[in-house]
Scaffold this active site. Sequence first.
Site, PDB file in Angstrom:
ATOM      1  N   GLN A   2       0.834  -1.209   0.000  1.00 22.35           N
ATOM      2  CA  GLN A   2       0.000   0.000   0.000  1.00 22.35           C
ATOM      3  C   GLN A   2       0.871   1.262   0.000  1.00 22.35           C
ATOM      4  O   GLN A   2       0.736   2.135  -0.880  1.00 22.35           O
ATOM      5  CB  GLN A   2      -0.897  -0.007   1.235  1.00 22.35           C
TER       6      GLN A   2
ATOM      7  N   LEU B 105      15.167  -9.200   1.272  1.00 24.88           N
ATOM      8  CA  LEU B 105      15.749  -8.569   2.469  1.00 24.88           C
ATOM      9  C   LEU B 105      16.795  -9.449   3.142  1.00 24.88           C
ATOM     10  O   LEU B 105      17.667  -8.953   3.853  1.00 24.88           O
ATOM     11  CB  LEU B 105      14.639  -8.270   3.483  1.00 24.88           C
TER      12      LEU B 105
ATOM     13  N   SER C   3       6.689   1.962  13.774  1.00 21.78           N
ATOM     14  CA  SER C   3       5.245   1.724  13.955  1.00 21.78           C
ATOM     15  C   SER C   3       4.820   2.053  15.373  1.00 21.78           C
ATOM     16  O   SER C   3       5.598   1.894  16.321  1.00 21.78           O
ATOM     17  CB  SER C   3       4.982   0.246  13.655  1.00 21.78           C
TER      18      SER C   3
ATOM     19  N   GLU D 271       3.203   0.235  17.053  1.00 21.23           N
ATOM     20  CA  GLU D 271       3.269  -1.028  17.806  1.00 21.23           C
ATOM     21  C   GLU D 271       4.474  -1.064  18.747  1.00 21.23           C
ATOM     22  O   GLU D 271       4.521  -1.890  19.649  1.00 21.23           O
ATOM     23  CB  GLU D 271       3.316  -2.221  16.839  1.00 21.23           C
TER      24      GLU D 271
ATOM     25  N   TYR E 188       6.042  -8.556  16.347  1.00 20.19           N
ATOM     26  CA  TYR E 188       6.208  -7.486  15.349  1.00 20.19           C
ATOM     27  C   TYR E 188       6.649  -6.186  16.036  1.00 20.19           C
ATOM     28  O   TYR E 188       7.590  -5.521  15.600  1.00 20.19           O
ATOM     29  CB  TYR E 188       4.888  -7.282  14.611  1.00 20.19           C
TER      30      TYR E 188
ATOM     31  N   LYS F 150      10.151  -4.069  15.562  1.00 24.07           N
ATOM     32  CA  LYS F 150      10.147  -2.655  15.168  1.00 24.07           C
ATOM     33  C   LYS F 150      10.867  -1.805  16.220  1.00 24.07           C
ATOM     34  O   LYS F 150      11.539  -0.828  15.881  1.00 24.07           O
ATOM     35  CB  LYS F 150       8.712  -2.157  14.975  1.00 24.07           C
TER      36      LYS F 150
ATOM     37  N   ARG G 245      -5.143  -1.130   0.987  1.00 24.68           N
ATOM     38  CA  ARG G 245      -4.730  -1.858   2.186  1.00 24.68           C
ATOM     39  C   ARG G 245      -4.825  -3.366   1.924  1.00 24.68           C
ATOM     40  O   ARG G 245      -5.741  -3.816   1.207  1.00 24.68           O
ATOM     41  CB  ARG G 245      -5.672  -1.442   3.316  1.00 24.68           C
TER      42      ARG G 245
END
Length: 334
Positions: free
Chosen positions: A16, A68, A134, A136, A158, A162, A193
């Site tokens: 997105q 990655l 984020s 989060e 996650y 981050k 999204r």
Amino acid sequence: MKENEKAALITGIGGQDGSYLTELLLEKNYTVHGMVRRTSNLLRSRIEHLRRDEKIYGQRFFLHYGDLSDGTTLRRIFRNVRPTELYHLAGQSHVGLSFEIPESTCEEAGMATLRLLEIARDQPAPVRFYHASSSEIFGNATETPQTEKTPMLPTSPYGCAKAFATQLARVYRQSYGLFVCNGILYNHESPRRGENFVTRKIARGVARIARGLDVDLVLGNLESRRDWGRAQDYVRAMWLMLQHKAADDYIVATGETHSVREFVEAAFAIVDLPWEKYVKRDPSFDRPTEPANLVGCADKIRRVLEWKPTGTFPQLVREMVEAELAAIEIKSGQ
Ligand code: F7E
């Protein structure tokens, strides 16, 4: 540097944010390079319109195969592209899923950022580095709303990854003078999204029910609250961060929260259907832990970079539901 000498490299270009950011940078006359994973499916729906545009693709817009986890290839892409700006957006970003696949999530969100920071540090010419952090990272936040100074207390694999990457970005900025910014983004949504995030899942489900294609919408915790903004505004914030004279961290948020239930109510209201009749609750969508109260204070980015969010929550819901209805119409006309 003149604007037309700018070359951006984007990891996660097919997502997105990557797709909106590509459109923004092309508009600003950048050359845009995107890293994509080799998959058997050639179609990348969110950037397909750009890839098919002969005036752009192969002229100012390029895709490179990479991964990655593959440092050699990442370095080779850097050598060939010589980016002036790097937007690192790639990686598994579903919080619920990160409880099921924690190792690969942490590899992608954590270790890969370290790998890219090391590559950026080794470049002969300076690279401006945007790291997609984020909300989060705050998890069980100690204060509400959160600011750039709020301690990190993540509640998911996650969020932990981050937090690790966010702190590393700060360390590389302080230790090596690397121009690296953490964009601490709260939830940001759009018709692009991913389908397993709650807003898109609701918008899609509502449209399908309204057109008789589905009979119910199965969701997890309806009382969860989030600070939901528009993705198009948030990619502009990313770009602004890299244009400023000094690298820094910024919260990007609306400062307003709504519950999943409110999103559901607003979405069903658009198609004039009673949501209680169609929404089913399935606890298997619940996460082992949920962040406490995530809402961001974006005063710093508003003040320093003059960024502000556009649109309202009802407008966002409407934009997403109408896009799903239009997509069904196009499909049925084919
Ligand atoms: O969940 C609840 C769920 O998956 C939002 C990512 O971009 O934003 C995103 O993470 C809320 C949660 O986003 C369902 O429990 C209820 O409380 O849309 P989501 P997220 O977890 O907030 C942050 C800022 C990121 O960085 C992430 O990468 O909705 N919820 N029922 C549900 N969520 C999902 N996915 N599916 C449900 O059926």
